[in-house]
Design an enzyme around this catalytic site. Structure first.
Site, PDB file in Angstrom:
ATOM      1  N   GLY A 233     -91.110  -7.300  36.997  1.00  0.00           N
ATOM      2  CA  GLY A 233     -92.137  -7.360  37.330  1.00  0.00           C
ATOM      3  C   GLY A 233     -92.804  -6.632  37.976  1.00  0.00           C
ATOM      4  O   GLY A 233     -93.901  -4.834  37.565  1.00  0.00           O
TER       5      GLY A 233
ATOM      6  N   CYS B  82    -107.960 -11.827  61.748  1.00  0.00           N
ATOM      7  CA  CYS B  82    -107.963 -12.196  63.471  1.00  0.00           C
ATOM      8  C   CYS B  82    -106.646 -12.477  63.735  1.00  0.00           C
ATOM      9  O   CYS B  82    -106.078 -13.264  63.727  1.00  0.00           O
ATOM     10  CB  CYS B  82    -108.659 -13.664  63.582  1.00  0.00           C
ATOM     11  SG  CYS B  82    -110.534 -12.886  63.599  1.00  0.00           S
TER      12      CYS B  82
HETATM   13  C1  LIG Z   1     -90.104 -12.858  40.456  1.00  0.00           C
HETATM   14  C2  LIG Z   1     -89.479 -13.070  38.980  1.00  0.00           C
HETATM   15  C3  LIG Z   1     -88.925 -12.060  38.313  1.00  0.00           C
HETATM   16  C4  LIG Z   1     -89.790 -11.157  38.123  1.00  0.00           C
HETATM   17  O1  LIG Z   1     -89.138 -10.127  39.717  1.00  0.00           O
HETATM   18  P1  LIG Z   1     -89.931  -8.610  40.187  1.00  0.00           P
HETATM   19  O2  LIG Z   1     -88.942  -8.377  41.428  1.00  0.00           O
HETATM   20  O3  LIG Z   1     -91.482  -8.208  40.703  1.00  0.00           O
HETATM   21  O4  LIG Z   1     -89.352  -7.729  38.777  1.00  0.00           O
HETATM   22  C5  LIG Z   1     -88.746 -12.376  37.433  1.00  0.00           C
HETATM   23  N1  LIG Z   1     -88.272 -13.325  36.672  1.00  0.00           N
HETATM   24  C6  LIG Z   1     -88.648 -14.038  37.544  1.00  0.00           C
HETATM   25  C7  LIG Z   1     -87.463 -16.063  37.022  1.00  0.00           C
HETATM   26  C8  LIG Z   1     -88.782 -14.178  38.789  1.00  0.00           C
HETATM   27  O5  LIG Z   1     -89.094 -15.360  39.765  1.00  0.00           O
END
Ligand SMILES: *Cc1c(COP(=O)(O)O)cnc(C)c1O
Length: 481
Positions: free
Chosen positions: A333, A409
């Protein structure tokens, strides 16, 4: 600074901290790939000038470099495909929607050959309504709702591609929902390996004390592990098709060793299940978590390196356990969305604060912006470090140590703890914070009833609004008083 993943670091890296001395040309990391300093001193991304963008759209504003985000997805896809193909293995990528999801992003990722990982009804509905093939969508969650499961099991021709089961009770729960709907559910089991990673290190512990997944380690010697117990329960339910095992070890990982260790644990359990039941599950998902550069001079995890090392670890572990190499999937991600995005703010109040005798600094310049912890909670939540620059002009004023703060705030409403800005920074200046494409808009709140900023994509001189800016009227529309 080390240039990675084909990102031209540009000529100006060493002057990054000296806002007065920037020549024109590419900004380099941590800015989006197409970010350039123009001859007039302002910055353009995707051939769109940020001052013009701010004038047209207002601030605060999230800006996504579409080309950068697509290229990051494609680079990871190509590196993974090549590395696994060398061992005759297949690999699939799922973009982790929680980093930042809207319909346009879901389409971009599909067009680049990625599936979409979701973790809620909202994310799942967004991916499906973007027209993403249901077979290439996944659903996570440690406490999925009936509504989420029903949508997951009925989307497309035969439900989404994978529901990742997270507990023993969920095995029967999902099987019962599938039975009620008269469908079969394609499932994976989320396991915990004791490997946790993030930042520069990984740790491996035998035990687990967290809400996700089921441990691959028995609680007592001689017992089945919780993961194996759940796998056996899944195989006992005809409504469930067991695709494989899932492991996500953390986020912002810069050392591939954690993936290597986790892959070995996961393949060991896969072999254990095969030995017990004769069922060798076809797939292993190693999650996301690839780290990025948030500050000038930091390096990101190179796609080729992570691809080669994880492919080698999977192949070795398969050989050691005498099992066939599985199909492998990943869920990046941050490494796709993060560096492709920035947040544009307008500077307001600038206040020098004298620090007590004996402090590291005599004075700190507090630079207030028109957003804050509502649009970027990560500094307050995790102490995350960010980088900021003036993007409307250059300055020959000397750099001073500044702290970029929001308008909420809350004294902890800090967006950038420490950054050198030109001493003549003043109200009306345009300031950008880098690497906010992931976990920025997606974690935004309306704290203090500040409406959430909109998101626009820029590419080849074109501006495409992705998410509309919220208004106070939007907030009042929810107020039934
Ligand atoms: C958050 C998450 C990802 C993505 O993680 P990144 O650090 O954004 O690459 C992938 N798989 C699961 C199960 C996650 O919880």
């Amino acid at each position: 600074m080390t240039a990675t993943s084909g990102h031209d670091a540009g000529p100006a890296d060493d002057s990054r901290d000296l806002p007065g001395g920037l020549p024109d040309g590419p900004l380099g990391l941590p800015w989006p790939r197409t970010a350039v300093r123009r001859a007039d001193g302002s910055v353009a991304v995707g051939d769109v000038g940020l001052p013009e963008l701010a004038a047209a759209q207002g601030t605060p504003l999230y800006v996504v470099d579409e080309r950068d985000m697509r290229e990051r997805a494609a680079a990871l896809r190509d590196a993974m495909t090549t590395a696994f193909a060398e061992h005759g293995a297949e690999v699939e990528l799922f973009y982790a929607g929680k980093a930042f999801l809207c319909r346009a992003v879901a389409r971009w990722m599909s067009q680049e050959g990625l599936g979409i990982d979701t973790a809620s009804l909202g994310e799942l509905t967004t991916a499906l309504s973007a027209g993403v093939d249901a077979a290439r969508v996944g659903l996570h969650g440690n406490n999925k709702s009936d509504e989420e499961l029903e949508l997951a099991l009925t989307a497309g021709d035969k439900g989404i591609g994978r529901v990742v089961l997270d507990s023993l009770v969920e095995v029967d729960r999902v099987a019962d929902v599938a039975a009620g709907l008269g469908v079969r559910a394609r499932v994976m089991l989320r396991v915990t390996t004791g490997v946790h990673a993030g930042g520069h290190e990984y740790i491996s512990t035998g035990h687990e004390d967290q809400k996700f997944g089921l441990s691959v380690h028995p609680a007592r010697p001689g017992e089945d592990s919780p993961a194996l117990t759940a796998l056996l329960a899944i195989l006992a339910r005809p409504e469930l098709d067991l695709l494989g095992l899932h492991s996500h070890i953390g986020s912002q990982i810069l050392d591939p060793a954690g993936f290597d260790a986790a892959a070995r644990e996961v393949l060991r359990v896969r072999a254990e299940l095969a030995e017990r039941t004769g069922v060798l599950v076809p797939e292993v998902d190693l999650g996301g978590g690839f780290g990025v550069a948030y500050l000038p001079g930091e390096v990101e995890l190179d796609p080729e390196r992570i691809a080669k090392e994880t492919a080698a670890a999977v192949v070795e572990a398969a050989a050691e356990t005498g099992t066939a190499v599985p199909r492998v999937s990943f869920e990046p991600g941050r490494s796709i969305a993060g560096p492709a995005g920035l947040t544009l703010y307008t500077v307001g109040t600038v206040k020098p604060v004298r620090l007590p005798e004996g402090s590291e600094l005599a004075e700190r310049l507090y630079v207030s912006i028109d957003g804050g912890m509502g649009d970027n909670i990560r500094p307050a939540l995790y102490g995350a470090a960010y980088h900021a620059e003036l993007v409307g002009r250059t300055s020959s004023a000397p750099p001073v140590r500044a702290r970029v703060v929001g308008k909420h705030c809350e004294s902890g409403d800090i967006v950038v703890h420490d950054v050198d800005l030109p001493a003549d920074v003043h109200a009306g200046d345009l300031l950008a914070v880098a690497v906010t494409g992931a976990y920025g808009r997606s974690m935004a709140s309306t704290y203090n009833l500040l409406p959430r900023p909109g998101v626009v994509a820029v590419r080849d001189g074109e501006v495409t609004p992705l998410v509309r800016r919220e208004s106070v009227a939007d907030l009042l529309a929810l107020d039934l008083g």
